[in-house]
Design a protein around this motif. Structure first.
Motif, mmCIF file in Angstrom:
data_model
loop_
_atom_site.group_PDB
_atom_site.id
_atom_site.type_symbol
_atom_site.label_atom_id
_atom_site.label_comp_id
_atom_site.label_asym_id
_atom_site.label_seq_id
_atom_site.Cartn_x
_atom_site.Cartn_y
_atom_site.Cartn_z
ATOM 1 N N ARG A 185 -47.352 -9.349 45.927
ATOM 2 C CA ARG A 185 -47.078 -10.758 46.228
ATOM 3 C C ARG A 185 -47.284 -11.632 44.986
ATOM 4 O O ARG A 185 -46.483 -12.518 44.705
ATOM 5 C CB ARG A 185 -47.977 -11.241 47.368
ATOM 6 C CG ARG A 185 -47.599 -10.664 48.727
ATOM 7 C CD ARG A 185 -48.364 -11.333 49.858
ATOM 8 N NE ARG A 185 -49.813 -11.206 49.731
ATOM 9 C CZ ARG A 185 -50.526 -10.196 50.223
ATOM 10 N NH1 ARG A 185 -49.927 -9.211 50.870
ATOM 11 N NH2 ARG A 185 -51.830 -10.172 50.076
ATOM 12 N N ALA A 186 -48.335 -11.345 44.226
ATOM 13 C CA ALA A 186 -48.600 -12.121 43.007
ATOM 14 C C ALA A 186 -47.503 -11.900 41.970
ATOM 15 O O ALA A 186 -47.128 -12.829 41.243
ATOM 16 C CB ALA A 186 -49.959 -11.740 42.430
ATOM 17 N N ARG A 187 -46.974 -10.694 41.893
ATOM 18 C CA ARG A 187 -45.888 -10.394 40.952
ATOM 19 C C ARG A 187 -44.650 -11.223 41.279
ATOM 20 O O ARG A 187 -43.980 -11.735 40.378
ATOM 21 C CB ARG A 187 -45.544 -8.915 40.987
ATOM 22 C CG ARG A 187 -44.429 -8.536 40.011
ATOM 23 C CD ARG A 187 -44.034 -7.092 40.103
ATOM 24 N NE ARG A 187 -45.192 -6.256 39.895
ATOM 25 C CZ ARG A 187 -45.278 -4.986 40.279
ATOM 26 N NH1 ARG A 187 -44.274 -4.423 40.907
ATOM 27 N NH2 ARG A 187 -46.347 -4.277 40.047
ATOM 28 N N VAL A 188 -44.350 -11.380 42.563
ATOM 29 C CA VAL A 188 -43.198 -12.191 42.972
ATOM 30 C C VAL A 188 -43.383 -13.632 42.526
ATOM 31 O O VAL A 188 -42.465 -14.251 41.981
ATOM 32 C CB VAL A 188 -42.997 -12.102 44.507
ATOM 33 C CG1 VAL A 188 -41.992 -13.129 44.985
ATOM 34 C CG2 VAL A 188 -42.549 -10.702 44.900
ATOM 35 N N VAL A 189 -44.585 -14.176 42.717
ATOM 36 C CA VAL A 189 -44.859 -15.550 42.311
ATOM 37 C C VAL A 189 -44.789 -15.678 40.791
ATOM 38 O O VAL A 189 -44.232 -16.645 40.258
ATOM 39 C CB VAL A 189 -46.244 -16.009 42.830
ATOM 40 C CG1 VAL A 189 -46.623 -17.351 42.252
ATOM 41 C CG2 VAL A 189 -46.242 -16.055 44.353
ATOM 42 N N ALA A 190 -45.330 -14.693 40.084
ATOM 43 C CA ALA A 190 -45.323 -14.739 38.613
ATOM 44 C C ALA A 190 -43.905 -14.667 38.063
ATOM 45 O O ALA A 190 -43.606 -15.279 37.027
ATOM 46 C CB ALA A 190 -46.162 -13.599 38.052
ATOM 47 N N ASN A 191 -43.030 -13.937 38.711
ATOM 48 C CA ASN A 191 -41.640 -13.830 38.243
ATOM 49 C C ASN A 191 -40.888 -15.144 38.389
ATOM 50 O O ASN A 191 -39.887 -15.359 37.713
ATOM 51 C CB ASN A 191 -40.901 -12.720 38.989
ATOM 52 C CG ASN A 191 -41.337 -11.345 38.517
ATOM 53 O OD1 ASN A 191 -41.833 -11.184 37.411
ATOM 54 N ND2 ASN A 191 -41.154 -10.355 39.365
ATOM 55 N N GLN A 192 -41.371 -16.015 39.248
ATOM 56 C CA GLN A 192 -40.726 -17.316 39.430
ATOM 57 C C GLN A 192 -41.055 -18.281 38.291
ATOM 58 O O GLN A 192 -40.290 -19.180 37.998
ATOM 59 C CB GLN A 192 -41.138 -17.921 40.776
ATOM 60 C CG GLN A 192 -40.622 -17.113 41.944
ATOM 61 C CD GLN A 192 -41.185 -17.581 43.278
ATOM 62 O OE1 GLN A 192 -42.006 -18.487 43.329
ATOM 63 N NE2 GLN A 192 -40.737 -16.960 44.348
ATOM 64 N N THR A 193 -42.223 -18.077 37.646
ATOM 65 C CA THR A 193 -42.615 -18.920 36.507
ATOM 66 C C THR A 193 -43.010 -18.001 35.353
ATOM 67 O O THR A 193 -44.047 -17.376 35.375
ATOM 68 C CB THR A 193 -43.813 -19.815 36.875
ATOM 69 O OG1 THR A 193 -44.888 -18.977 37.294
ATOM 70 C CG2 THR A 193 -43.463 -20.789 37.975
ATOM 71 N N GLN A 194 -42.181 -17.930 34.316
ATOM 72 C CA GLN A 194 -42.434 -17.037 33.183
ATOM 73 C C GLN A 194 -42.637 -17.807 31.884
ATOM 74 O O GLN A 194 -42.220 -17.377 30.826
ATOM 75 C CB GLN A 194 -41.277 -16.056 33.030
ATOM 76 C CG GLN A 194 -41.125 -15.110 34.189
ATOM 77 C CD GLN A 194 -39.982 -14.132 33.958
ATOM 78 O OE1 GLN A 194 -39.262 -14.220 32.983
ATOM 79 N NE2 GLN A 194 -39.835 -13.196 34.862
ATOM 80 N N TYR A 216 -49.625 -12.802 30.203
ATOM 81 C CA TYR A 216 -49.221 -12.448 31.560
ATOM 82 C C TYR A 216 -50.091 -11.296 32.044
ATOM 83 O O TYR A 216 -50.689 -10.569 31.260
ATOM 84 C CB TYR A 216 -47.739 -12.074 31.621
ATOM 85 C CG TYR A 216 -47.382 -10.830 30.840
ATOM 86 C CD1 TYR A 216 -47.321 -9.600 31.465
ATOM 87 C CD2 TYR A 216 -47.127 -10.885 29.479
ATOM 88 C CE1 TYR A 216 -47.018 -8.453 30.774
ATOM 89 C CE2 TYR A 216 -46.821 -9.743 28.768
ATOM 90 C CZ TYR A 216 -46.764 -8.534 29.419
ATOM 91 O OH TYR A 216 -46.472 -7.405 28.712
#
Length: 105
Positions: A44-53, A58
């Motif tokens: 779930r955190a990876r999905v959120v992180a992919n939205q803001t790069q 990282y």
């Protein structure tokens, strides 16, 4: 009668050891379930992180996932060994999850 009494004493003496062994397996099975939950949280955190790069640093989700897999494999092997084998020291948890953004990005 005499042998029965000795057998009962022997069984009572070994019962706590059997309970500790079962308890250890129960605790390790609980750890496996918790590692599954940790993996779901990482996903779930990876999905959120992919939205803001936009960050310079990282979290290394791939390394964390590999470490969780290594821990789960080790616990599973201990709980259900196929046969006695020497311990393998090839896989180890790194604990390093902070990585700098590559310059080529």
């Amino acid at each position: 009668m005499r042998h029965t009494r000795k057998l009962i004493v022997l069984l009572i003496a070994t019962l706590p050891a059997l309970q500790c062994h079962a308890s250890e397996k129960d605790e390790l099975a609980q750890v496996l379930r918790q590692l599954d939950q940790v993996q779901a949280g990482l996903d779930r955190a990876r999905v959120v992180a992919n939205q803001t790069q936009d960050a310079r640093f990282y979290f290394d989700y791939q390394q964390a996932t590999r470490d969780i897999s290594t821990m789960k494999q080790g616990i599973s092997t201990y709980l259900e060994p196929s046969r006695a084998q020497p311990a393998s020291r090839q896989s180890s948890v790194t604990g390093q999850y902070r990585a700098e953004e590559p310059a080529w990005r």
